[in-house]
Design a protein around this motif. Structure first.
Motif, PDB file in Angstrom:
ATOM      1  N   UNK A   1     -34.933 -32.636   0.172  1.00 16.46           N
ATOM      2  CA  UNK A   1     -35.776 -32.624   1.366  1.00 16.46           C
ATOM      3  C   UNK A   1     -34.963 -33.026   2.592  1.00 16.46           C
ATOM      4  N   UNK A   2     -34.144 -34.061   2.455  1.00 12.12           N
ATOM      5  CA  UNK A   2     -33.318 -34.515   3.577  1.00 12.12           C
ATOM      6  C   UNK A   2     -32.333 -33.440   4.018  1.00 12.12           C
ATOM      7  N   UNK A   3     -31.865 -32.641   3.062  1.00  9.84           N
ATOM      8  CA  UNK A   3     -30.865 -31.617   3.374  1.00  9.84           C
ATOM      9  C   UNK A   3     -31.399 -30.558   4.331  1.00  9.84           C
ATOM     10  N   UNK A   4     -32.727 -30.378   4.350  1.00  5.45           N
ATOM     11  CA  UNK A   4     -33.302 -29.345   5.220  1.00  5.45           C
ATOM     12  C   UNK A   4     -33.978 -29.963   6.449  1.00  5.45           C
ATOM     13  N   UNK A   5     -33.883 -31.278   6.618  1.00  6.25           N
ATOM     14  CA  UNK A   5     -34.511 -31.937   7.756  1.00  6.25           C
ATOM     15  C   UNK A   5     -33.443 -32.452   8.717  1.00  6.25           C
ATOM     16  N   UNK A   6     -33.851 -32.628   9.952  1.00  7.70           N
ATOM     17  CA  UNK A   6     -32.971 -33.180  10.981  1.00  7.70           C
ATOM     18  C   UNK A   6     -33.614 -34.421  11.560  1.00  7.70           C
ATOM     19  N   UNK A   7     -32.846 -35.500  11.599  1.00  8.74           N
ATOM     20  CA  UNK A   7     -33.367 -36.736  12.168  1.00  8.74           C
ATOM     21  C   UNK A   7     -33.666 -36.573  13.656  1.00  8.74           C
ATOM     22  N   UNK A   8     -32.975 -35.637  14.304  1.00 12.22           N
ATOM     23  CA  UNK A   8     -33.207 -35.406  15.723  1.00 12.22           C
ATOM     24  C   UNK A   8     -34.416 -34.544  15.997  1.00 12.22           C
ATOM     25  N   UNK A   9     -34.599 -33.476  15.204  1.00 10.85           N
ATOM     26  CA  UNK A   9     -35.690 -32.536  15.457  1.00 10.85           C
ATOM     27  C   UNK A   9     -37.002 -32.958  14.797  1.00 10.85           C
ATOM     28  N   UNK A  10     -36.928 -33.627  13.673  1.00  7.81           N
ATOM     29  CA  UNK A  10     -38.146 -34.014  12.949  1.00  7.81           C
ATOM     30  C   UNK A  10     -38.003 -35.451  12.473  1.00  7.81           C
ATOM     31  N   UNK A  11     -37.925 -36.405  13.413  1.00  2.00           N
ATOM     32  CA  UNK A  11     -37.593 -37.790  13.039  1.00  2.00           C
ATOM     33  C   UNK A  11     -38.631 -38.473  12.157  1.00  2.00           C
ATOM     34  N   UNK A  12     -39.916 -38.195  12.372  1.00  5.81           N
ATOM     35  CA  UNK A  12     -40.948 -38.877  11.586  1.00  5.81           C
ATOM     36  C   UNK A  12     -40.870 -38.454  10.128  1.00  5.81           C
ATOM     37  N   UNK A  13     -40.796 -37.140   9.887  1.00  8.05           N
ATOM     38  CA  UNK A  13     -40.695 -36.662   8.510  1.00  8.05           C
ATOM     39  C   UNK A  13     -39.418 -37.165   7.850  1.00  8.05           C
ATOM     40  N   UNK A  14     -38.334 -37.178   8.608  1.00 10.30           N
ATOM     41  CA  UNK A  14     -37.058 -37.688   8.091  1.00 10.30           C
ATOM     42  C   UNK A  14     -37.203 -39.150   7.685  1.00 10.30           C
ATOM     43  N   UNK A  15     -37.875 -39.939   8.519  1.00 14.33           N
ATOM     44  CA  UNK A  15     -38.035 -41.363   8.228  1.00 14.33           C
ATOM     45  C   UNK A  15     -38.931 -41.591   7.014  1.00 14.33           C
ATOM     46  N   UNK A  16     -39.963 -40.762   6.849  1.00 13.32           N
ATOM     47  CA  UNK A  16     -40.833 -40.898   5.671  1.00 13.32           C
ATOM     48  C   UNK A  16     -40.034 -40.640   4.398  1.00 13.32           C
ATOM     49  N   UNK A  17     -39.132 -39.667   4.443  1.00 12.46           N
ATOM     50  CA  UNK A  17     -38.282 -39.396   3.279  1.00 12.46           C
ATOM     51  C   UNK A  17     -37.388 -40.601   2.988  1.00 12.46           C
ATOM     52  N   UNK A  18     -36.922 -41.278   4.027  1.00 11.97           N
ATOM     53  CA  UNK A  18     -36.099 -42.477   3.830  1.00 11.97           C
ATOM     54  C   UNK A  18     -36.895 -43.559   3.094  1.00 11.97           C
ATOM     55  N   UNK A  19     -38.184 -43.700   3.415  1.00  9.79           N
ATOM     56  CA  UNK A  19     -39.020 -44.667   2.698  1.00  9.79           C
ATOM     57  C   UNK A  19     -39.104 -44.289   1.224  1.00  9.79           C
ATOM     58  N   UNK A  20     -39.261 -42.987   0.971  1.00 12.07           N
ATOM     59  CA  UNK A  20     -39.325 -42.537  -0.418  1.00 12.07           C
ATOM     60  C   UNK A  20     -38.050 -42.853  -1.186  1.00 12.07           C
TER      61      UNK A  20
END
Length: 441
Positions: free
Chosen positions: A367-386
């Protein structure tokens, strides 16, 4: 339920004005049917006021599509239509006010679906404009006033202000009583009455959860059970589904506070009933929320009843939620994915299953591989919690301090994102987890 009354094909009636005068009819239309209404707006507008009325109808339909799909594109179109309606209203004050109220409702939906930090502020601004044009007292319990109560309730929950919350609850009760009286007198307005009752219940649930008090949750569960019994689910399927989903939420939260497995079983039944209320494709986000609630209930029941096999049922429910939720509903999908991974981690902890944790970690990293912390920070951060939850579970099984360090780093990164955007509920999740990890190091 009987689905014969739910429209599955193209819409034959093109006059949205008659449809919107009876909002309950909109609940019977699936997404394809509502989209067809948007594609072919009613009537021919010869002047600016008539065009504004058409734009207002389109804004209502577009906002409903956004609510059902979690798609930002539909919501952006709804906002644009509401703005055009306001601009074209001219001296027609009621039309201008209706357009600004639609704008306020779009802002509230933006806050709910996309964690828009300016959503509530924008809604309050649009509401003030509508009240000013109508020359009505701020807070009066008419249409604008009910939006005002919603804003007060949200503020009370964000600030964890019990007194303000109870004051808002009393105003919701007053509004619901007035809407019910009007419904009985005129035979119309049932969806609006149900919505007010649901807003009241959501506030009670929020108060109960934040303050860990069983009283508001028990009140909400009882009220919602009575409300569900009064609604014809074949005529108002989405209203009934919202009530039953909230009923399940109240029961689940009450069961988690009290530890009563019976309440968690009842919650699972309520969510399952909500899931079955409409066919797939009719309102994907409503179905996804019901499945997500079912997954949370089954996981809590697995804990309360010490039945590890129930984790499998919970994971299946989370899978259904992710299948049903549209790809555009990024925030919901991220939270559902996190809850699925947390469930997988908990089952692995209970069973001592390291391969299961490796499976969950691989899914998060993909999931992280297809996300960008800059473009989609909230979703990226939720994955970090996971990911942090996986590291913490692995540390529990292996005793590795390094895993706890990885978890702390991931949670700190996530907390920065949530705090920067004022996402209190997500910040609370990350902060609680971070404090737990630090205590174990």
């Amino acid at each position: 339920m009987h689905f014969g009354k739910i429209t599955r094909g193209p819409v034959h009636e093109r006059r949205t004005s008659s449809l919107l005068s009876d909002s309950g009819r909109l609940e019977l239309l699936n997404i394809a049917a509502v989209t067809a209404l948007v594609s072919t707006p009613a009537g021919v507008a010869f002047n600016s006021e008539a065009r504004a009325a058409v734009e207002l109808e389109q804004a209502i339909l577009l906002r409903e599509l956004a609510r059902r799909t979690g798609d930002l594109a539909w919501l952006s179109r709804a906002v644009a239509a509401a703005n055009r309606a306001a601009q074209g209203a001219g001296a027609t004050s009621r039309l201008f006010a209706a357009a600004r109220l639609q704008r306020a409702l779009c802002s509230l939906l933006s806050a709910d679906l996309f964690a828009d930090p300016d959503g509530d502020t924008d809604a309050a601004h649009a509401l003030a404009e509508a009240e000013s044009v109508l020359n009505c007292a701020p807070g009066r319990l008419n249409g604008p006033g009910l939006i005002g109560v919603r804003l007060s309730a949200r503020s009370a929950l964000n600030e964890n202000d019990r007194d303000a919350g109870l004051a808002a609850a009393a105003r919701f009760e007053e509004a619901a009583d007035g809407l019910e009286a009007r419904m009985r007198a005129t035979g119309s307005g049932e969806p609006e009455w149900v919505a007010a009752e649901c807003e009241h219940a959501e506030l009670l649930i929020g108060l109960g959860v934040r303050r860990k008090e069983a009283g508001p949750l028990d009140r909400a569960a009882r009220d919602l059970a009575r409300l569900a019994a009064r609604i014809d689910a074949t005529r108002l399927p989405l209203s009934w589904m919202r009530v039953e989903t909230l009923h399940g939420t109240a029961l689940r939260c009450l069961g988690e506070i009290t530890g009563e497995a019976r309440l968690l079983k009842d919650a699972a039944h309520a969510f399952a009933a909500a899931w079955d209320a409409i066919p797939s494709g009719h309102s994907p986000m409503d179905r996804a929320r019901a499945a997500h609630g079912l997954g949370l209930s089954m996981q809590s029941l697995a804990e309360a009843a010490c039945e590890t096999k129930l984790y499998g049922s919970a994971l299946t429910a989370f899978d259904h939620a992710l299948i049903e939720a549209p790809l555009g509903a990024a925030q919901f999908r991220s939270m559902a994915a996190y809850d699925r991974a947390a469930c997988l981690a908990r089952r692995a902890e209970r069973n001592g299953d390291l391969p299961a944790l490796a499976e969950a970690e691989a899914a998060f990293r993909a999931d992280l591989a297809i996300r960008s912390a800059g473009k989609d920070p909230v979703a990226w951060a939720v994955v970090q919690i996971g990911l942090a939850r996986i590291y913490e579970a692995r540390s529990e099984l292996t005793g590795s301090t390094a895993e706890l360090n990885h978890a702390a780093f991931a949670l700190s990164e996530a907390l920065d994102v949530f705090a920067e955007r004022g996402l209190r509920s997500l910040s609370d999740i990350a902060l609680t987890a971070l404090e737990r990890v630090k205590a174990r190091r």
